[in-house]
Design a protein around this motif. Structure first.
Motif, short mmCIF file in Angstrom:
data_model
loop_
_atom_site.label_atom_id
_atom_site.label_comp_id
_atom_site.label_asym_id
_atom_site.label_seq_id
_atom_site.Cartn_x
_atom_site.Cartn_y
_atom_site.Cartn_z
N ARG A 205 0.84 -1.20 0.00
CA ARG A 205 0.00 0.00 0.00
C ARG A 205 0.87 1.25 0.00
N PHE A 206 0.40 2.27 -0.69
CA PHE A 206 1.10 3.56 -0.72
C PHE A 206 0.49 4.51 0.29
N ASP A 207 1.35 5.27 0.97
CA ASP A 207 0.87 6.37 1.80
C ASP A 207 0.52 7.57 0.92
N GLN A 208 1.35 7.82 -0.09
CA GLN A 208 1.08 8.95 -0.97
C GLN A 208 1.72 8.73 -2.33
N LEU A 209 1.12 9.35 -3.34
CA LEU A 209 1.55 9.24 -4.73
C LEU A 209 1.33 10.57 -5.42
N ASP A 210 2.16 10.84 -6.44
CA ASP A 210 1.82 11.99 -7.28
C ASP A 210 0.77 11.56 -8.29
N TYR A 211 0.20 12.53 -8.98
CA TYR A 211 -0.94 12.25 -9.84
C TYR A 211 -0.60 11.26 -10.96
N ASP A 212 0.54 11.44 -11.61
CA ASP A 212 0.89 10.58 -12.74
C ASP A 212 1.09 9.14 -12.30
N GLU A 213 1.79 8.95 -11.19
CA GLU A 213 2.01 7.60 -10.69
C GLU A 213 0.70 6.97 -10.23
N ALA A 214 -0.18 7.78 -9.65
CA ALA A 214 -1.47 7.26 -9.21
C ALA A 214 -2.30 6.78 -10.39
N ALA A 215 -2.26 7.53 -11.49
CA ALA A 215 -3.00 7.12 -12.69
C ALA A 215 -2.45 5.80 -13.24
N ARG A 216 -1.14 5.60 -13.08
CA ARG A 216 -0.52 4.38 -13.61
C ARG A 216 -0.86 3.15 -12.76
N VAL A 217 -0.78 3.29 -11.43
CA VAL A 217 -0.91 2.10 -10.58
C VAL A 217 -2.33 1.85 -10.10
N SER A 218 -3.21 2.86 -10.12
CA SER A 218 -4.55 2.64 -9.56
C SER A 218 -5.40 1.75 -10.45
N ARG A 219 -5.11 1.72 -11.76
CA ARG A 219 -5.76 0.81 -12.70
C ARG A 219 -7.29 0.75 -12.52
N GLY A 220 -7.92 1.92 -12.59
CA GLY A 220 -9.37 1.98 -12.54
C GLY A 220 -9.95 2.13 -11.15
N LEU A 221 -9.12 2.02 -10.11
CA LEU A 221 -9.64 2.25 -8.76
C LEU A 221 -10.17 3.67 -8.63
N VAL A 222 -9.45 4.61 -9.24
CA VAL A 222 -9.89 6.00 -9.34
C VAL A 222 -10.01 6.32 -10.82
N GLN A 223 -11.10 6.92 -11.22
CA GLN A 223 -11.32 7.22 -12.64
C GLN A 223 -10.18 8.10 -13.18
N ASP A 224 -9.67 7.75 -14.35
CA ASP A 224 -8.55 8.50 -14.94
C ASP A 224 -8.88 9.97 -15.12
#
Length: 600
Positions: A205-224
């Protein structure tokens, strides 16, 4: 598609710290889940935040509506399908509003056209383009929570939907347009992971991510689209699970890994199964896996067993009720006999204590706090004042950041009901009898009628507001029985409203004055509009006045406050204050203090 921007609201329009909470279909499976979502909302409200709750349809409902629409329409227009499938969100928002109302949390459900929520694009995959922020923020003058349906907005030719995951985007847009401190997306996982934790055992689990990395790893968990828009507008996104004290924060931050945290069930002993105790038990049972419940202490186990949930058992033996070294003991017995003795003993024996017993807390304030500190345990009693109205929390919040000059409030639902009856010309004895019939008053209502109940609550308030020890016997009380027929008639003729007011204030010599009195208020006074079980308080500061209002009695409002204390203890146990491995609740907030505006 780049979305047009609009100016953020003037800071003066924001009455409080503001957060947006989004509840999607991954946590809204069935109607019972709205009560669980209400718990999550309430903990933010009592921490001094206003909340916009954006909700999706119940799990599977949107697909079912698409299926029905395609079966009936057989190739009909997307515009008509959009009108149909939005109904899942409208239903969900109304159910969320009902759950909040039951818990006594002042709230309003607003449809997109009532908020000026505009959208453009294809009927089934549109983008939001604007919100009448001023109209939305003005509603916070009378409510703590605004519930908004996600997934659709108002297009030029009618409602349009926002595509899959569109509620995430709605929540981000609300956060930006309203100037919220953050948007918290409530999911079925407690953050963003390197892999799906349901499929990969060693996912991190991540404590924090920047936006670009979040878009890469969340894989649909959060809408792009939601992540992209949040990056454009510098909106902080938190991805969290219900009841968890931590989240994965998506913002302009460096990536940081988090530790995995295992939530072990806590053993809870409930003492008493009256209106409040039964409500607390219902909340505990609605969270399977979080709590194990001891036999509930009652006078007559057979009476309570009839019709109770199968998971509940009852006992009249305190030793059995407190067996197995419970983590948390919840005292809802009332009175100052057995309850007083047990409250001290459970803290001494190493359990956390949550109580709704204002008389015991007022009498034994110092001793209970000493025992809690000596044994490293929590003592929680939010429900002792105001039921579900977070009066103590507001006093504590303001006392930390400002100087309180006075506090006055309507703190007793029985008197509030009886005085309302007097205003309608009902004689005192008949008004008391009606209060007893409706369950507002006990068989012996003297503690309420004579102001003793309000004095207990006021003694606790004085400790929190001013740090002064004041025994309830030192507080002068005016009884409703002292009201003459002539005074009642005169007040009614003048169009004024009788209220029992508990008030305390500082004096010129640094002391504190406190009293419970019957006061005739003008109809436009902030406390005059409280009816029946309504409770509220006004707090005077050098900068102005702040108020808090809501339902102060009844099973569900009071049980909500008790359960919130239980959940707070569980979160603290899961994530101790000294832990440095997880982000605290809201580190990127601007730390705004509450303004002098009256809040609901």
């Amino acid at each position: 598609m780049a979305l047009p921007d609009q100016p953020q609201p003037d800071q003066a329009d924001r009455p409080l710290k503001l957060c947006v909470l989004k509840f999607g279909s991954s946590v809204l499976f069935k109607p019972d889940d709205y009560a669980r979502a209400a718990h999550e909302i309430y903990r933010h409200v009592r921490a001094g935040e206003k909340v916009v709750a954006v909700v999706s349809a119940l799990d599977g409902e949107t697909d079912a509506l698409f299926g029905v629409g395609n079966d009936v329409g057989q190739g009909c227009s997307d515009a008509l399908l959009a009108r149909l499938v939005r109904c899942g969100e409208l239903k969900s928002a109304a159910l969320m509003g009902l759950a909040l109302e039951r818990s006594g949390i002042p709230s309003a459900v607003l449809d997109p056209h009532e908020m000026g929520l505009r959208a453009e694009g294809e009927a089934l995959d549109a983008n939001l383009t604007g919100l009448d922020a001023s109209r939305v923020l003005k509603r916070f003058a009378s409510v703590d929570v605004i519930v908004a349906p996600g997934f659709f907005g108002e297009g030029a030719d009618g409602p349009v939907t926002l595509g899959r995951g569109g509620t995430d985007l709605t929540a981000v847009e609300f956060a930006h347009w309203l100037g919220a401190d953050r948007v918290r997306l409530i999911k079925d996982v407690d953050g963003v992971y390197t892999d799906d934790p349901a499929k990969v055992a060693n996912a991190k689990r991540f404590d924090q991510l920047d936006y670009d990395e979040a878009a890469r790893v969340s894989r649909g968990l959060v809408q792009d689209k939601a992540i992209t828009r949040a990056k454009e507008q510098d909106v902080v996104i938190e991805v969290a699970a219900l009841g968890r004290p931590y989240a994965t924060r998506i913002a302009a931050v460096e990536q940081r890994a988090g530790d995995g945290l295992e939530m072990k069930p806590m053993r809870v002993a409930v003492l008493g199964h009256g209106a409040v105790g039964a409500g607390v038990c219902a909340h505990l049972l609605a969270h399977p896996g979080r709590f194990t419940l001891n036999p509930v202490l009652v006078r007559d186990p057979a009476q309570h067993s009839a019709g109770a949930a199968a998971e509940l058992s009852f006992t009249d033996d305190p030793a059995r009720a407190l067996g197995g070294e419970p983590d948390i003991v919840v005292e809802t017995i009332g009175g100052t006999g057995l309850a007083r003795a047990l409250s001290q003993s459970v803290l001494r024996e190493g359990a956390h204590l949550v109580t709704a017993n204002k008389a015991v807390v007022a009498l034994d304030f110092d001793r209970l706090h000493e025992l809690a500190e000596e044994n490293g345990r929590s003592l929680r009693y939010s429900a002792t004042i105001g039921g579900g109205v977070p009066i103590l929390e507001l006093v504590d919040l303001l006392a930390r950041h400002d100087t309180l000059l006075s506090v006055e409030g309507v703190l007793n639902g029985t008197c509030n009901f009886v005085l309302g009856q007097l205003g309608q010309g009902v004689p005192l004895a008949a008004a008391v009898a009606e209060a007893q019939r409706l369950g507002f008053a006990e068989a012996d209502p003297s503690a309420d009628i004579d102001g003793l109940d309000a004095a207990d609550k006021l003694a606790i308030l004085v400790r929190h507001a001013f740090g002064v020890a004041l025994h309830p016997d030192q507080i002068a009380c005016e009884s409703l029985s002292d009201l003459s027929a002539e005074r009642i008639a005169a007040v009614n003729e003048e169009g004024l409203v009788f209220k029992q007011i508990a008030c305390c204030s500082t004096t010129a010599d640094g002391g504190v004055e406190a009293r419970v009195e019957i006061r005739a208020l003008a109809p436009d006074h902030p406390l005059a509009g409280l009816v029946n079980e309504g409770n509220g308080a006004l707090l005077d500061l050098p900068s102005g006045q702040v108020g808090v209002f809501g339902k102060g009695a009844g099973r569900w409002p009071t049980a909500e406050a008790v359960f919130a204390d239980i959940m707070d203890i569980q979160r603290e146990t899961l994530l101790p204050a000294q832990s440095a491995s997880h982000q605290p609740e809201n580190p990127l907030s601007h730390g705004r203090q509450m303004s002098s505006r009256t809040v609901a």
